[in-house]
Design a protein around this motif. Structure first.
Motif, short mmCIF file in Angstrom:
data_model
loop_
_atom_site.label_atom_id
_atom_site.label_comp_id
_atom_site.label_asym_id
_atom_site.label_seq_id
_atom_site.Cartn_x
_atom_site.Cartn_y
_atom_site.Cartn_z
N GLU A 5 0.85 -1.13 -0.09
CA GLU A 5 -0.04 -0.02 0.04
C GLU A 5 0.90 1.24 0.05
O GLU A 5 0.48 2.25 -0.80
N LEU A 6 1.74 1.26 0.79
CA LEU A 6 2.85 2.40 0.68
C LEU A 6 3.39 2.60 -0.63
O LEU A 6 3.51 3.68 -1.15
N ALA A 13 1.53 9.16 -6.10
CA ALA A 13 1.93 10.46 -5.64
C ALA A 13 2.98 10.96 -6.92
O ALA A 13 2.78 12.31 -7.54
N LEU A 14 3.84 10.20 -7.47
CA LEU A 14 4.95 10.54 -8.39
C LEU A 14 4.28 10.65 -9.68
O LEU A 14 4.27 11.47 -10.52
N ASN A 19 2.58 13.99 -14.23
CA ASN A 19 1.53 13.91 -15.24
C ASN A 19 0.33 14.91 -14.77
O ASN A 19 -0.68 15.15 -15.83
N GLY A 20 0.18 15.27 -13.75
CA GLY A 20 -1.09 16.26 -13.52
C GLY A 20 -2.00 15.59 -13.07
O GLY A 20 -2.42 14.21 -13.36
N ARG A 21 -3.21 16.17 -12.57
CA ARG A 21 -4.46 15.56 -12.24
C ARG A 21 -5.28 15.06 -13.05
O ARG A 21 -6.11 14.06 -12.94
N CYS A 22 -5.26 15.74 -14.38
CA CYS A 22 -5.97 15.30 -15.55
C CYS A 22 -5.64 13.82 -16.06
O CYS A 22 -6.62 13.11 -16.64
N LEU A 63 -5.35 3.22 -10.87
CA LEU A 63 -4.75 2.49 -9.98
C LEU A 63 -4.50 1.08 -10.07
O LEU A 63 -3.37 0.37 -9.55
N LYS A 64 -5.32 0.61 -10.75
CA LYS A 64 -5.41 -1.02 -11.13
C LYS A 64 -3.97 -1.25 -11.92
O LYS A 64 -3.27 -2.25 -11.75
N GLY A 65 -3.69 -0.48 -12.76
CA GLY A 65 -2.41 -0.42 -13.78
C GLY A 65 -1.29 -0.36 -12.64
O GLY A 65 -0.22 -0.90 -12.84
N MET A 66 -1.46 0.63 -11.81
CA MET A 66 -0.18 0.69 -10.97
C MET A 66 0.02 -0.29 -9.92
O MET A 66 1.16 -0.96 -9.71
N ARG A 67 -1.08 -1.14 -9.62
CA ARG A 67 -0.90 -2.28 -8.75
C ARG A 67 -0.41 -3.40 -9.68
O ARG A 67 0.40 -4.11 -9.28
N ASP A 68 -0.80 -3.56 -10.93
CA ASP A 68 -0.23 -4.52 -11.64
C ASP A 68 1.13 -4.56 -11.96
O ASP A 68 1.89 -5.45 -12.34
N ALA A 69 1.65 -3.38 -11.91
CA ALA A 69 3.11 -3.05 -12.17
C ALA A 69 4.19 -3.42 -11.16
O ALA A 69 5.39 -3.62 -11.55
#
Length: 70
Positions: A5-6, A13-14, A19-22, A63-69
Motif C-alpha cells: 500500500e505504501l 503521488a509521483l 502527469n497532473g490531475r487530469c 490504480l489497477k494498472g499501478m498495482r499490476d506494475a
C-alpha cells in the motif's frame, strides 16, 4: 499500512506530480502538452471551478494498472 500500500501511494503521488490531475480522470485525453479533458484541449485542471461538464471523475483503472506494475 502494508508495504504494498505504501509503494502504491508513492507511485500514485509521483504519477500525479509528473502527469497532473487530469491524468487520472475518466474523461482524459492526451495531447502534445500532456493530459486534458477529452474534447477540450484548452481545459486543464479547471473542471472543478469552471462549472462545465464533464467534471473530474477518478478512473479506477489507473490504480489497477499501478498495482499490476508491482
Amino acid at each position: 499500512m502494508t508495504v504494498d500500500e505504501l509503494r502504491l501511494r508513492k507511485r500514485y503521488a509521483l504519477y500525479l506530480k509528473k502527469n497532473g490531475r487530469c491524468s487520472v480522470c475518466q474523461f482524459r485525453a492526451q495531447g502534445g502538452d500532456g493530459f486534458h479533458c477529452r474534447g477540450w484541449p484548452d481545459r486543464v485542471a479547471t473542471c472543478d471551478t469552471d462549472g462545465k461538464l464533464p467534471a473530474f471523475r477518478f478512473d479506477d483503472q489507473v490504480l489497477k494498472g499501478m498495482r499490476d506494475a508491482q
